[in-house]
Design an enzyme around this catalytic site. Structure first.
Site, PDB file in Angstrom:
ATOM      1  N   THR A  12       0.836  -1.208   0.000  1.00  0.00           N
ATOM      2  CA  THR A  12       0.000   0.000   0.000  1.00  0.00           C
ATOM      3  C   THR A  12       0.867   1.252   0.000  1.00  0.00           C
ATOM      4  O   THR A  12       0.641   2.181  -0.776  1.00  0.00           O
ATOM      5  CB  THR A  12      -0.924   0.011   1.236  1.00  0.00           C
ATOM      6  OG1 THR A  12      -1.577  -1.242   1.356  1.00  0.00           O
ATOM      7  CG2 THR A  12      -1.958   1.120   1.117  1.00  0.00           C
ATOM      8  N   GLY A 138       6.754   9.329   9.197  1.00  0.00           N
ATOM      9  CA  GLY A 138       5.856  10.389   9.621  1.00  0.00           C
ATOM     10  C   GLY A 138       4.441   9.864   9.742  1.00  0.00           C
ATOM     11  O   GLY A 138       4.181   8.666   9.560  1.00  0.00           O
ATOM     12  N   ALA A 142      -1.378   5.551   4.348  1.00  0.00           N
ATOM     13  CA  ALA A 142      -1.145   5.539   2.907  1.00  0.00           C
ATOM     14  C   ALA A 142      -2.347   6.012   2.104  1.00  0.00           C
ATOM     15  O   ALA A 142      -2.203   6.810   1.173  1.00  0.00           O
ATOM     16  CB  ALA A 142      -0.727   4.137   2.470  1.00  0.00           C
ATOM     17  N   LYS A 193       6.403   3.404  17.549  1.00  0.00           N
ATOM     18  CA  LYS A 193       5.020   3.855  17.787  1.00  0.00           C
ATOM     19  C   LYS A 193       4.015   2.755  17.494  1.00  0.00           C
ATOM     20  O   LYS A 193       2.900   2.752  18.034  1.00  0.00           O
ATOM     21  CB  LYS A 193       4.716   5.106  16.969  1.00  0.00           C
ATOM     22  CG  LYS A 193       4.965   4.983  15.462  1.00  0.00           C
ATOM     23  CD  LYS A 193       3.804   4.440  14.676  1.00  0.00           C
ATOM     24  CE  LYS A 193       4.181   4.228  13.227  1.00  0.00           C
ATOM     25  NZ  LYS A 193       3.083   3.671  12.422  1.00  0.00           N
ATOM     26  N   ASP A 246       3.341  10.726  14.166  1.00  0.00           N
ATOM     27  CA  ASP A 246       3.042   9.377  13.698  1.00  0.00           C
ATOM     28  C   ASP A 246       2.314   8.574  14.775  1.00  0.00           C
ATOM     29  O   ASP A 246       1.411   7.778  14.491  1.00  0.00           O
ATOM     30  CB  ASP A 246       4.348   8.686  13.307  1.00  0.00           C
ATOM     31  CG  ASP A 246       4.138   7.516  12.368  1.00  0.00           C
ATOM     32  OD1 ASP A 246       2.989   7.228  12.005  1.00  0.00           O
ATOM     33  OD2 ASP A 246       5.140   6.876  11.989  1.00  0.00           O
ATOM     34  N   SER A 256      -5.462   2.209  10.801  1.00  0.00           N
ATOM     35  CA  SER A 256      -4.249   1.658  11.405  1.00  0.00           C
ATOM     36  C   SER A 256      -4.391   0.167  11.677  1.00  0.00           C
ATOM     37  O   SER A 256      -5.250  -0.262  12.452  1.00  0.00           O
ATOM     38  CB  SER A 256      -3.942   2.390  12.719  1.00  0.00           C
ATOM     39  OG  SER A 256      -2.964   1.691  13.463  1.00  0.00           O
ATOM     40  N   ASN A 258      -2.185  -1.682  13.237  1.00  0.00           N
ATOM     41  CA  ASN A 258      -1.717  -1.968  14.587  1.00  0.00           C
ATOM     42  C   ASN A 258      -2.802  -1.666  15.614  1.00  0.00           C
ATOM     43  O   ASN A 258      -3.035  -2.455  16.542  1.00  0.00           O
ATOM     44  CB  ASN A 258      -0.453  -1.161  14.879  1.00  0.00           C
ATOM     45  CG  ASN A 258       0.732  -1.633  14.060  1.00  0.00           C
ATOM     46  OD1 ASN A 258       1.367  -2.621  14.381  1.00  0.00           O
ATOM     47  ND2 ASN A 258       1.022  -0.933  12.972  1.00  0.00           N
ATOM     48  N   VAL A 281       0.769  -6.689   6.514  1.00  0.00           N
ATOM     49  CA  VAL A 281       1.641  -6.988   7.642  1.00  0.00           C
ATOM     50  C   VAL A 281       1.363  -6.011   8.782  1.00  0.00           C
ATOM     51  O   VAL A 281       1.141  -4.822   8.563  1.00  0.00           O
ATOM     52  CB  VAL A 281       3.122  -6.898   7.222  1.00  0.00           C
ATOM     53  CG1 VAL A 281       4.046  -7.014   8.424  1.00  0.00           C
ATOM     54  CG2 VAL A 281       3.434  -7.972   6.193  1.00  0.00           C
ATOM     55  N   GLU A 283       3.365  -4.512  11.526  1.00  0.00           N
ATOM     56  CA  GLU A 283       4.770  -4.417  11.907  1.00  0.00           C
ATOM     57  C   GLU A 283       4.975  -4.377  13.422  1.00  0.00           C
ATOM     58  O   GLU A 283       6.000  -4.830  13.938  1.00  0.00           O
ATOM     59  CB  GLU A 283       5.403  -3.168  11.281  1.00  0.00           C
ATOM     60  CG  GLU A 283       5.588  -3.242   9.773  1.00  0.00           C
ATOM     61  CD  GLU A 283       6.771  -4.119   9.358  1.00  0.00           C
ATOM     62  OE1 GLU A 283       7.322  -4.826  10.216  1.00  0.00           O
ATOM     63  OE2 GLU A 283       7.116  -4.090   8.160  1.00  0.00           O
TER      64      GLU A 283
END
Length: 334
Positions: A12, A138, A142, A193, A246, A256, A258, A281, A283
């Site tokens: 992405t 930052g 996306a 983060k 971020d 997000s 995460n 993924v 991260e």
């Protein structure tokens, strides 16, 4: 501009950066994994898997040929999952121009040692290319960047001219780019983060309220700043776009991955169950273990990261994790 660019990764973010460059009249080629993938993306003129309904500009094309894609590129951006980062660097290194500026746009740490992606680049690239290594980070969700909603990012490099080159090629009226010389801070801000975003998602999933979430984000920022400065970063970087900026975006956005993962953990799903349903993924999951390994080497206390790791991999119930954090001995904020 006459400079050409290459993007490694049809992710992405990789697709978004390719679109951004092409809109800025930079001829850019995205390196796909297979001829079939390249053909499909060129045929559809959009990335229907990761970024549907955002058409490719005319100056953007896709290829599976590393030599043709990388060889003439003045700017090469890697936007791949960190677990595949080293392999991709090894694949493109024989084709890089000696004048190429190589940018990591990946946010994560390499297991098991916890290497940053710029460290991977320094290990794999020949010495003459080291001055051209930069990192980009930052508050960059996306899809929002692809849809040209106003936003900003930071490019950091040891060489001021190389960072400025990346700034010129990526910057537009909708996407403002700042430069920095703090490679470690910009890189770790964007990486660490994600761990705190997992915790913010857990707070959302448990319906703990905004006071709780604000507390977690603030103490999380203090935690990642401690680790970053111990690793050699500038503390001020964590108050900027690659740190606080971020962190806020990732902890609050419905886009997000995460934050979403943390929310699902709070609702009783295991990480393995969540991963099976996701295409992208996450991260922050692998980063928790890598960050703890780094913290141990540097003798840095990271209580939020520690309980997040135990929730992910040791079946610690989220409510017990919150109780542990709230039950820590009292001390001064700073």
């Amino acid at each position: 501009m006459t400079a050409t660019a290459a993007i490694v990764g049809t992710t992405t973010w990789g697709t978004t950066l390719g679109i951004t460059l092409a809109r800025n009249e930079v001829p850019v080629t995205i390196l796909a994994r297979t001829p079939a993938e390249a053909e499909l993306l060129n045929q559809h003129r959009e990335n229907r898997r990761f970024l549907p309904s955002v058409p490719f500009p005319d100056l953007l094309k896709v290829s599976s040929d590393p030599a043709a894609t990388i060889g003439l590129a003045k700017l090469v951006i890697l936007a791949v999952p960190t677990e595949h980062f080293r392999r991709n660097v090894q694949q493109i290194t024989p084709h890089l121009s000696p004048q190429a500026t190589v940018v990591s746009a990946s946010k994560g740490l390499e297991l098991p040692e916890g290497n940053r992606m710029s460290q991977v680049l320094e290990t794999e690239l020949p010495p003459e290319l080291h001055e051209g290594i930069c990192v980009l980070s930052g508050p960059n969700l996306a899809r929002e960047v692809a849809e040209e909603k106003p936003g900003a990012s930071v490019v950091a490099g040891r060489n001021e001219d190389r960072a400025a080159l990346v700034q010129r090629m990526l910057m537009s009226q909708a996407f403002r780019i700042y430069t920095s010389d703090d490679v470690i801070g910009v890189e770790l801000g964007g990486t660490l983060k994600n761990i705190i975003a997992l915790g913010a998602g857990i707070a959302d999933g448990m319906e703990m309220g905004q006071n709780s979430k604000s507390t977690l984000i603030t103490r999380g920022l203090a935690e990642i700043t401690r680790l970053g400065t111990a690793a050699g970063a500038q503390s001020l970087t964590f108050a900027g776009l690659a740190g606080l900026g971020d962190l806020v975006a990732t902890c609050y956005s419905q886009l997000s991955r995460n934050r979403f993962t943390g929310e699902q953990l709070a609702r009783g799903r295991t990480w393995l169950e969540i991963r099976e349903r996701m295409d992208n993924v996450v991260e922050g999951v692998n980063t928790t273990g890598a960050a703890l390994a780094m913290a141990e080497r540097l003798n840095v206390e990271m209580p939020i990261t520690e309980v997040t790791y135990r929730i992910l991999f040791e079946d610690l119930p989220p409510k017990d994790a919150i109780a542990e954090l709230m039950g820590r001995p009292p001390h001064s904020e700073w």
